[in-house]
Enzyme design. Structure first.
Site, PDB file in Angstrom:
ATOM      1  N   ALA A  74       1.012  -1.271  -0.238  1.00 54.18           N
ATOM      2  CA  ALA A  74       0.694  -0.427  -0.341  1.00 54.18           C
ATOM      3  C   ALA A  74       1.241   0.821  -0.248  1.00 54.18           C
ATOM      4  CB  ALA A  74      -0.979  -0.295   1.161  1.00 54.18           C
ATOM      5  N   GLY A 114       1.005  -5.089   0.428  1.00 49.52           N
ATOM      6  CA  GLY A 114      -0.631  -4.909   0.213  1.00 49.52           C
ATOM      7  C   GLY A 114      -0.521  -5.532  -0.755  1.00 49.52           C
ATOM      8  N   GLU A 117      -1.014  -9.403  -0.774  1.00 45.28           N
ATOM      9  CA  GLU A 117      -1.595  -9.467  -0.671  1.00 45.28           C
ATOM     10  C   GLU A 117      -2.128  -9.527  -2.429  1.00 45.28           C
ATOM     11  OE1 GLU A 117      -1.969  -6.511   2.153  1.00 45.28           O
ATOM     12  OE2 GLU A 117      -3.602  -8.146   3.712  1.00 45.28           O
TER      13      GLU A 117
HETATM   14  N1  T1G Z   1       4.568   3.085  -0.538  1.00 45.94           N
HETATM   15  C1  T1G Z   1       5.025   5.134  -0.345  1.00 45.94           C
HETATM   16  N2  T1G Z   1       5.930   4.679  -0.485  1.00 45.94           N
HETATM   17  C2  T1G Z   1       7.151   4.383  -0.187  1.00 45.94           C
HETATM   18  C3  T1G Z   1       6.716   2.843  -0.453  1.00 45.94           C
HETATM   19  C4  T1G Z   1       5.502   2.882   0.172  1.00 45.94           C
HETATM   20  N3  T1G Z   1       5.074   1.581   0.100  1.00 45.94           N
HETATM   21  N4  T1G Z   1       8.436   1.920  -0.405  1.00 45.94           N
HETATM   22  C5  T1G Z   1       9.189   2.832  -0.791  1.00 45.94           C
HETATM   23  N5  T1G Z   1       8.610   3.405  -1.117  1.00 45.94           N
HETATM   24  C6  T1G Z   1       8.713   5.411  -1.179  1.00 45.94           C
HETATM   25  C7  T1G Z   1      10.975   5.479  -0.834  1.00 45.94           C
HETATM   26  O1  T1G Z   1       9.630   6.200   0.839  1.00 45.94           O
HETATM   27  C8  T1G Z   1      11.480   6.301  -1.221  1.00 45.94           C
HETATM   28  O2  T1G Z   1      10.330   7.292  -1.799  1.00 45.94           O
HETATM   29  C9  T1G Z   1      11.292   5.702  -2.982  1.00 45.94           C
HETATM   30  O3  T1G Z   1      10.011   4.721  -3.037  1.00 45.94           O
HETATM   31  C10 T1G Z   1      12.574   4.145  -2.403  1.00 45.94           C
HETATM   32  O4  T1G Z   1      12.181   3.492  -1.701  1.00 45.94           O
HETATM   33  C11 T1G Z   1      -2.365  -3.090   3.069  1.00 45.94           C
HETATM   34  C12 T1G Z   1      -1.331  -1.526   4.831  1.00 45.94           C
HETATM   35  C13 T1G Z   1      10.420  -1.945  -1.733  1.00 45.94           C
HETATM   36  C14 T1G Z   1      11.868  -2.558  -0.125  1.00 45.94           C
HETATM   37  O5  T1G Z   1       6.682  -2.048   3.846  1.00 45.94           O
HETATM   38  O6  T1G Z   1      10.758  -1.686   2.010  1.00 45.94           O
HETATM   39  O7  T1G Z   1       1.472  -2.254   2.456  1.00 45.94           O
HETATM   40  O8  T1G Z   1      13.061   8.733  -0.872  1.00 45.94           O
HETATM   41  O9  T1G Z   1      14.862   4.012  -1.300  1.00 45.94           O
HETATM   42  O10 T1G Z   1      15.259   0.842  -1.043  1.00 45.94           O
HETATM   43  O11 T1G Z   1      -1.672  -4.665   4.345  1.00 45.94           O
HETATM   44  O12 T1G Z   1      10.805   0.447  -0.478  1.00 45.94           O
HETATM   45  O13 T1G Z   1      12.933   8.704  -3.580  1.00 45.94           O
HETATM   46  O14 T1G Z   1      11.486   9.638  -1.822  1.00 45.94           O
HETATM   47  O15 T1G Z   1      13.493   2.321   0.130  1.00 45.94           O
HETATM   48  O16 T1G Z   1      15.584   0.380  -3.312  1.00 45.94           O
HETATM   49  C15 T1G Z   1       3.975  -2.535   2.679  1.00 45.94           C
HETATM   50  C16 T1G Z   1       8.158  -0.291   2.042  1.00 45.94           C
HETATM   51  C17 T1G Z   1       3.152  -1.242   3.641  1.00 45.94           C
HETATM   52  C18 T1G Z   1       7.294  -1.763   2.001  1.00 45.94           C
HETATM   53  C19 T1G Z   1      12.847  -0.866  -1.794  1.00 45.94           C
HETATM   54  N6  T1G Z   1       5.110  -2.097   2.238  1.00 45.94           N
HETATM   55  N7  T1G Z   1       9.501  -0.303   1.299  1.00 45.94           N
HETATM   56  O17 T1G Z   1      13.910  -0.340  -1.335  1.00 45.94           O
HETATM   57  O18 T1G Z   1      13.775   2.025  -2.312  1.00 45.94           O
HETATM   58  S1  T1G Z   1       2.124  -1.320   4.308  1.00 45.94           S
HETATM   59  C20 T1G Z   1       6.433  -2.340   2.848  1.00 45.94           C
HETATM   60  C21 T1G Z   1      10.726  -1.111   0.885  1.00 45.94           C
HETATM   61  C22 T1G Z   1       0.940  -2.198   3.797  1.00 45.94           C
HETATM   62  C23 T1G Z   1      -1.401  -4.034   4.038  1.00 45.94           C
HETATM   63  C24 T1G Z   1      -0.598  -2.750   4.329  1.00 45.94           C
HETATM   64  C25 T1G Z   1      11.349  -0.772   0.599  1.00 45.94           C
HETATM   65  C26 T1G Z   1      11.981  -1.758  -1.321  1.00 45.94           C
HETATM   66  P1  T1G Z   1      12.094   8.653  -1.778  1.00 45.94           P
HETATM   67  P2  T1G Z   1      13.697   3.186  -1.060  1.00 45.94           P
HETATM   68  P3  T1G Z   1      14.386   0.841  -1.736  1.00 45.94           P
END
Ligand code: T1G
Length: 703
Positions: A74, A114, A117
């Site tokens: 998400a 998500g 999911e």
């Molecule tokens: N939402 C919004 N922005 C995100 C994002 C996300 N999920 N993931 C990364 N970004 C942005 C981050 O802030 C950065 O922005 C850019 O993308 C590159 O990220 C309903 C509720 C995928 C392994 O927790 O683990 O789903 O600084 O530097 O090192 O059940 O990003 O460039 O402006 O980290 O290559 C669950 C979180 C959400 C994954 C890539 N998902 N992201 O790593 O790049 S909750 C996560 C990561 C959810 C549902 C629930 C990593 C990555 P900017 P980065 P990276």
């Protein structure tokens, strides 16, 4: 390739492209950088499903991510949007799960949260061998909120599902296949493999519905899971809810678990803990950005490093480079010190190998990259040289004078100083633009924080290179300015002072430490002092008093040191350490305190845990506000990152500045004044304006 027109919504969605391969409709999500489920993505996907439904020639659907990854979750930025405006991931997944035609998720990069999911709601999953699949929501203080707590246990079993959801760590595709989470590993082109799978399998079989399976788990399993949370997730809300929901997946119909998951997700999402963890998620990434330094700032290539000093810090620093394959030349002044230093490095690696986290072959490979020497001349080809000798300005100046003559043109000259003036160090060289502070935290091969100290003349190239190097050696780099103690240690100095005052006013050291345990820190101020060694601070106080021509310090802590109680290393400090490790309240310390208080005429009083917590945390916050005002730190979020990665502040509190925002800055100001402190001007100003430190960061980012 056309852009999906969603009949159910006005405009097309530029975030999802549709294309047709035979009887298969391919939906490609293009929402860089990580294909988060942002506004526009569900609209495009719904339009694609509409198209598949309306066209009898389409017999299957493949969902794939464009760019480097499948859906990474998400969009975390939408968590605080009004519910009716936020992308409806659950609504899309409900439709996908019931879709009349077979669906295949084609996964590369990461399918997280998500994203996984969505893939779980598809009938089948095809993945590249290097793909990773996981539910990391717990790291954001929430739980999988779009079916993950109900579907994952039904696919991989409750035990593995709990392990994945509570750790938040992904599994690689090969393990996912073995678990039944992935149906096929794609060799060659992913889309080709997914379309072929759709044609050969998906279209040939009745639609498998995960929700129709039962999940199995025993009462003992859940009891053990709950018991484990006390150690792994002490004080946190979401992990317990995850266990409850996984248990529900074994006891209730899918729909009931699905509905319960929605309610508990909202509860977790609206918690201060989730706000804290989401704050840190973004703050850590923001900290890596340096205003005015774009991607075009030229950087130097770091192919080799020189380290001066093979002591605890020098050896630990060297390991960071060896771990990523960068050769290191390490210098000492005497052979025995050099041999000792290398021995410690080798022992550290061998201990890691004994734990099965690396092979002995890896140990030898890393040690082969390490060149010991007694001559600084051997650093002449190094791209970066890091001085890691003891905290004495004269010694550092002498070393940097030598380095100026030895180091090649353009080499970065860095000091690992933890408090000294990097401008003064740079001033002895002819190349101040190449001088920077790289303040590693001990143990340097373990602690992730790296304070990058920008001196007045440090060039943008050296700064940008240092920030990139921090990422390469797997550190969390934060840029700080030059002042005594930079950011972390300058603030901790006030924290330590406040702790000592609390004890002088009657608190027991163990009660002060307990207040910080309750807040979520692994160690309180006195446990930390004993661990670091009381004699370090003692010698600094004695030296500073002597230099200032003041009388010899005679505080209660000085008296403890003068009894030879230097901390854990002497099995006695503020605490006793009968087993060498576990702190036990000490009668000797009580006696020193009672004598001290009576000599000074100090009246002891009961001090509540609430007062101790406020005074300790707000001593950090108040100095942090002053640091922001002076421009020593770029953001309040940077200060929070420093405290989480350098001082054990619990991430689910978001860091001291975020914690203050949660309390309300007006109440922080009132408490500071109530405890006899003067609020920093910036803190007072923000409180008066009804603002937060987060507001200040946002305004500064817009400036
Ligand atoms: N939402 C919004 N922005 C995100 C994002 C996300 N999920 N993931 C990364 N970004 C942005 C981050 O802030 C950065 O922005 C850019 O993308 C590159 O990220 C309903 C509720 C995928 C392994 O927790 O683990 O789903 O600084 O530097 O090192 O059940 O990003 O460039 O402006 O980290 O290559 C669950 C979180 C959400 C994954 C890539 N998902 N992201 O790593 O790049 S909750 C996560 C990561 C959810 C549902 C629930 C990593 C990555 P900017 P980065 P990276």
């Amino acid at each position: 390739m056309s852009q999906a027109q969603s009949p159910s919504s006005s405009g097309s969605s530029a975030l999802v492209d549709t294309s047709r391969q035979g009887n298969v409709l391919v939906l490609t999500i293009n929402n860089p950088p990580v294909n988060a489920f942002s506004p526009g993505v569900p609209e495009g996907l719904h339009a694609g499903l509409d198209m598949a439904e309306a066209d009898e020639g389409i017999q299957a659907v493949v969902i794939i991510g464009g760019g480097r990854t499948f859906i990474a979750g998400a969009d975390i930025k939408t968590f605080d949007m009004p519910r009716e405006q936020a992308p409806d991931l659950r609504g899309f997944i409900t439709r996908l799960d019931a879709f009349s035609k077979p669906t295949v998720a084609a996964i590369h990069g990461t399918a997280l949260g998500g994203g996984l999911e969505v893939a779980l709601a598809c009938n089948y999953r095809v993945a590249t061998p290097d793909a990773q699949l996981g539910l990391p929501e717990v790291k954001l203080g929430v739980l999988p909120g779009a079916g993950g707590t109900q579907r994952l246990p039904r696919v991989v079993g409750v035990q593995k599902a709990l392990e994945m959801m509570l750790s938040g760590n992904p599994v690689r595709a090969a393990e996912a296949e073995a678990l039944g989470l992935v149906d096929e590993l794609a060799d060659g082109d992913l889309l080709t493999a997914a379309v072929a799978y759709a044609e050969a399998v998906a279209m040939a079989r009745p639609l498998p519905r995960i929700s129709e399976r039962a999940a199995e788990g025993s009462a003992e399993l859940f009891a053990a899971a709950r018991a484990g949370l006390g150690k792994t997730h002490k004080g946190q809300l979401a992990p317990g809810l995850i266990v409850d929901l996984a248990e529900m997946a074994t006891q209730k119909p899918f729909q009931e678990g699905w509905d319960a998951e929605a309610a508990l997700f909202m509860q977790a999402k609206d918690s201060p803990q989730s706000r804290g963890l989401r704050h840190i998620f973004f703050a850590e990434r923001e900290a890596g950005k340096i205003p005015g330094l774009g991607k075009t700032t030229p950087q130097l290539e770091i192919r080799s490093a020189g380290i001066i000093g093979a002591g605890t810090m020098g050896g630990g620093i060297a390991m960071n480079f060896l771990n990523v394959g960068i050769p290191v030349t390490i210098v000492e002044t005497a052979q025995d010190a050099l041999d000792r230093g290398l021995g410690v490095i080798r022992k550290n690696y061998e201990n890691t190998a004994k734990k099965g986290r690396m092979s002995m072959d890896d140990v030898e490979k890393r040690m082969a990259l390490l060149t010991p020497t007694l001559s600084m001349d051997d650093l002449k080809d190094a791209d970066i040289i890091i001085e890691a000798v003891y905290e004495n300005m004269d010694v550092k100046k002498e070393i940097f004078t030598r380095l100026d003559a030895v180091a090649k043109p353009g080499a970065i000259l860095a000091s690992n100083t933890s408090t000294l003036d990097v401008n003064e160090i740079a001033s002895v060289t002819k190349r101040p633009e190449s001088v920077i502070g790289l303040h590693f935290f001990s143990p340097a091969n373990v602690m992730k924080l790296l304070e990058i100290v920008r001196a007045d003349k440090t060039s943008d190239t050296v700064l940008a290179t240092s920030m990139a190097l921090a990422k390469k050696i797997r550190k969390v780099g934060v840029v700080v300015g030059v002042c005594d103690g930079f950011v972390g240690n300058r603030m901790i100095h006030h924290y330590g002072d406040e702790a000592r005052k609390l004890v002088e006013e009657g608190a027991k050291p163990q009660d002060v430490d307990a207040a910080m345990h309750t807040l979520g820190l692994p160690m309180g101020p006195f446990e930390m002092s004993d661990m670091a060694g009381l004699d370090v601070g003692y010698l600094i106080r004695q030296h500073q008093a002597k230099v200032a021509g003041q009388p010899k310090p005679d505080g209660w802590l000085d008296r403890i040191v003068e009894q030879g109680r230097k901390g854990q290393k002497t099995q006695a400090g503020i605490y006793d350490y009968p087993d060498g490790r576990k702190p036990v309240p000490s009668a000797a310390t009580d006696e020193v305190l009672n004598t001290y208080r009576s000599e000074k005429g100090l009246q002891s009083r009961e001090i509540s845990q609430e007062e101790a917590t406020k005074r300790l945390t707000y001593s950090l916050v108040n100095e942090g506000a002053q640091i922001l005002d002076e421009g020593i730190a770029q953001r309040a979020g940077d200060i929070d990152v420093i405290y989480i990665y350098g001082y054990g502040f619990p991430a689910y509190r978001g860091g001291p500045m975020q914690y203050a925002d949660e309390q309300g800055l007006s109440s922080v100001v009132a408490d500071l004044e109530n405890y006899g402190h003067t609020p920093a001007p910036l803190l007072k100003k923000l409180a008066q304006e009804g603002k937060t430190f987060a507001d200040w960061d946002k305004e500064k980012a817009r400036a």
